[in-house]
Design an enzyme around this catalytic site. Structure first.
Site, mmCIF file in Angstrom:
data_model
loop_
_atom_site.group_PDB
_atom_site.id
_atom_site.type_symbol
_atom_site.label_atom_id
_atom_site.label_comp_id
_atom_site.label_asym_id
_atom_site.label_seq_id
_atom_site.Cartn_x
_atom_site.Cartn_y
_atom_site.Cartn_z
ATOM 1 N N HIS A 1 -10.169 1.236 1.519
ATOM 2 C CA HIS A 1 -9.683 2.554 1.952
ATOM 3 C C HIS A 1 -10.846 3.526 2.173
ATOM 4 O O HIS A 1 -10.780 4.379 3.055
ATOM 5 C CB HIS A 1 -8.756 3.158 0.891
ATOM 6 C CG HIS A 1 -7.325 2.715 0.986
ATOM 7 N ND1 HIS A 1 -6.541 2.956 2.096
ATOM 8 C CD2 HIS A 1 -6.528 2.065 0.106
ATOM 9 C CE1 HIS A 1 -5.321 2.467 1.894
ATOM 10 N NE2 HIS A 1 -5.280 1.911 0.691
ATOM 11 N N CYS B 1 0.857 -1.187 0.000
ATOM 12 C CA CYS B 1 0.000 0.000 0.000
ATOM 13 C C CYS B 1 0.888 1.231 0.000
ATOM 14 O O CYS B 1 1.902 1.266 0.708
ATOM 15 C CB CYS B 1 -0.878 -0.022 1.249
ATOM 16 S SG CYS B 1 -2.003 1.374 1.357
ATOM 17 N N LEU B 2 0.495 2.238 -0.781
ATOM 18 C CA LEU B 2 1.303 3.468 -0.853
ATOM 19 C C LEU B 2 1.346 4.187 0.502
ATOM 20 O O LEU B 2 2.245 4.971 0.743
ATOM 21 C CB LEU B 2 0.751 4.406 -1.939
ATOM 22 C CG LEU B 2 0.837 3.860 -3.370
ATOM 23 C CD1 LEU B 2 0.213 4.842 -4.357
ATOM 24 C CD2 LEU B 2 2.280 3.563 -3.753
ATOM 25 N N HIS C 1 -9.017 -3.832 -2.267
ATOM 26 C CA HIS C 1 -8.093 -3.100 -1.393
ATOM 27 C C HIS C 1 -8.424 -1.606 -1.414
ATOM 28 O O HIS C 1 -8.484 -0.964 -0.364
ATOM 29 C CB HIS C 1 -6.654 -3.368 -1.876
ATOM 30 C CG HIS C 1 -5.592 -2.567 -1.201
ATOM 31 N ND1 HIS C 1 -4.528 -3.142 -0.527
ATOM 32 C CD2 HIS C 1 -5.377 -1.226 -1.118
ATOM 33 C CE1 HIS C 1 -3.743 -2.185 -0.051
ATOM 34 N NE2 HIS C 1 -4.235 -1.019 -0.401
ATOM 35 N N GLU C 2 -8.658 -1.060 -2.615
ATOM 36 C CA GLU C 2 -8.932 0.385 -2.732
ATOM 37 C C GLU C 2 -10.285 0.745 -2.136
ATOM 38 O O GLU C 2 -10.417 1.775 -1.473
ATOM 39 C CB GLU C 2 -8.841 0.839 -4.189
ATOM 40 C CG GLU C 2 -7.471 0.661 -4.843
ATOM 41 C CD GLU C 2 -6.305 1.153 -4.002
ATOM 42 O OE1 GLU C 2 -6.465 2.128 -3.241
ATOM 43 O OE2 GLU C 2 -5.221 0.543 -4.080
HETATM 44 NI NI NI Z 1 -3.634 0.972 -0.172
#
Ligand code: NI
Length: 172
Positions: A140, A94-95, A136-137
């Site tokens: 968020h 993850c960024l 995953h996104e």
């Molecule tokens: Ni992420």
């Protein structure tokens, strides 16, 4: 324009983002900036809360092969409407958690509905890396990180590393 990416732990990464009512020039500008930020990182997905905007919008492009045609997708108000019983394990990153990776189990196939930056409705079934990335996104947007799927000890270890990283970056 490249945007600064929030690093965990940050209270904004734990918030539930608000649904978008209408597409707008401001939203399209944010979408373009998110894609630029994602490609530059480089990453295959980014969600608006990661750049400090608590709005239900994500950018993804899971085409990684050198020379392949990119497929940037902007998803506004994305929703998983169907998930397969079959599960898949991917090593996720993850960024907002630089250099941290761990195996996460998720449905192997998901059907997702969303609106694009021009207000058009879409619905598509994703599998493989795309399915993992989109889930995953979307997580968020609900204040959830991939480390929330890990055992507490592992999660705490990663969080401690990130606290240290943020301290080092603040000093630099
Ligand atoms: Ni992420």
């Amino acid at each position: 324009m490249k945007l600064p990416i929030l690093i965990h732990p940050d209270p904004r990464l734990k918030k539930v983002s608000a649904a978008v009512e209408d597409s707008s020039d401001a939203l399209r500008a944010l979408a373009a900036n998110m894609l630029e930020t994602m490609y530059d990182a480089p990453g295959i997905g980014i969600a608006a809360p990661q750049v400090g905007v608590l709005t239900r919008m994500v950018a993804v492009d899971c085409i990684k092969e050198e020379g392949a045609t990119p497929r940037p997708l902007i998803m506004i108000n994305p929703e998983v409407i169907e998930s397969s019983d079959e599960q898949n394990v991917y090593e996720e990153g993850c960024l907002s958690l630089p250099d941290q990776y761990a195996d996460v189990t998720r449905p192997a196939e998901v059907t997702v509905s969303w609106m694009d930056e021009n207000g058009n409705a879409h619905r598509e079934t994703f599998d493989g890396l795309w399915a993992t990335c989109v889930q995953h996104e979307i997580d968020h947007l609900d204040g959830k990180l991939f480390i929330d799927y890990l055992k507490p000890l592992k999660r705490q270890m990663i969080t401690r590393k990130m606290v240290k990283l943020k301290r080092e970056r603040a000093r630099a």
